[in-house]
Scaffold this motif. Structure first.
Motif, PDB file in Angstrom:
ATOM      1  N   CYS A 239     112.615  19.434 214.281  1.00  0.00           N
ATOM      2  CA  CYS A 239     112.299  18.188 215.269  1.00  0.00           C
ATOM      3  C   CYS A 239     112.861  16.848 214.725  1.00  0.00           C
ATOM      4  N   GLU A 240     112.731  16.663 213.614  1.00  0.00           N
ATOM      5  CA  GLU A 240     113.432  15.419 213.146  1.00  0.00           C
ATOM      6  C   GLU A 240     114.815  15.199 213.187  1.00  0.00           C
ATOM      7  N   ALA A 241     115.534  16.506 212.864  1.00  0.00           N
ATOM      8  CA  ALA A 241     116.944  16.247 212.739  1.00  0.00           C
ATOM      9  C   ALA A 241     117.295  16.151 214.227  1.00  0.00           C
ATOM     10  N   LEU A 242     116.806  16.865 215.309  1.00  0.00           N
ATOM     11  CA  LEU A 242     117.063  16.862 216.635  1.00  0.00           C
ATOM     12  C   LEU A 242     116.878  15.531 217.291  1.00  0.00           C
ATOM     13  N   THR A 243     115.932  14.752 216.932  1.00  0.00           N
ATOM     14  CA  THR A 243     115.668  13.454 217.228  1.00  0.00           C
ATOM     15  C   THR A 243     116.689  12.493 216.810  1.00  0.00           C
ATOM     16  N   GLU A 244     117.026  12.476 215.386  1.00  0.00           N
ATOM     17  CA  GLU A 244     118.029  11.885 215.018  1.00  0.00           C
ATOM     18  C   GLU A 244     119.369  11.882 215.597  1.00  0.00           C
ATOM     19  N   ALA A 245     119.379  13.226 215.777  1.00  0.00           N
ATOM     20  CA  ALA A 245     121.028  13.307 216.760  1.00  0.00           C
ATOM     21  C   ALA A 245     120.964  12.912 217.840  1.00  0.00           C
ATOM     22  N   GLY A 246     119.741  12.609 218.569  1.00  0.00           N
ATOM     23  CA  GLY A 246     119.662  11.931 219.802  1.00  0.00           C
ATOM     24  C   GLY A 246     119.925  13.117 221.123  1.00  0.00           C
ATOM     25  N   TRP A 247     118.660  12.972 221.810  1.00  0.00           N
ATOM     26  CA  TRP A 247     118.494  14.029 222.817  1.00  0.00           C
ATOM     27  C   TRP A 247     119.373  14.098 223.790  1.00  0.00           C
TER      28      TRP A 247
END
Length: 156
Positions: free
Chosen positions: A8-16
């Protein structure tokens, strides 16, 4: 729990927004490639403009879905799923068919093929998939297949 939190953290950092845009780009690319192959019909309940994730189900005229999936795997190294995907009533509605007994390898079946991809899927994988589908449709399978326990498998 730690792995889910990290994901979840990696996906959030990538930018939804970037992830959604990439996913839509890949969906559009796969759809466009398959649309160029007249024997391929992409299945859709809500139409092309409905929001979706990177999963497309399709059928290929004249092909047994298990045979087509086996050939993609054995001859091209591409993994897809075939069948009714634990959604038998939905797929039967989309396919306009009644339940059937498993078809022999090589005989047309009334099941579908499903390809999935995600934001991390490189463009060249999409191109390779579409090229493989086109070659199988136009040239046929190069290997011989047999039915084993209701599934098409390559003959060694």
């Amino acid at each position: 729990a730690y792995a889910v939190a990290s994901a979840c953290e990696a996906l959030t950092e990538a930018g939804w927004d970037a992830l959604v845009a990439r996913q839509q780009y890949l969906i559009d690319r796969v759809r466009a490639g398959l649309a160029e192959i007249p024997q391929v019909k992409v299945l859709s309940l809500f139409g092309e403009d409905a929001p979706r994730v990177g999963v497309l189900s399709f059928v290929v005229d004249g092909w047994n879905s298990s045979h087509f999936a086996a050939a993609l795997s054995a001859e091209y190294g591409i993994g897809v799923r075939d069948g009714l995907f634990c959604a038998h009533p939905l797929l039967r509605t989309l396919l306009g068919t009644a339940p059937e007994t498993p078809a022999e390898c090589g005989a047309p079946s009334l099941n579908a093929i499903r390809v999935s991809f995600g934001a991390g899927t490189p463009d060249e994988h999409v191109d390779r998939f579409v090229t493989a589908v086109r070659q199988l449709v136009t040239e046929g399978a190069k290997w011989t297949y047999r039915t084993e326990e209701g599934r098409c498998v390559p003959v060694a």
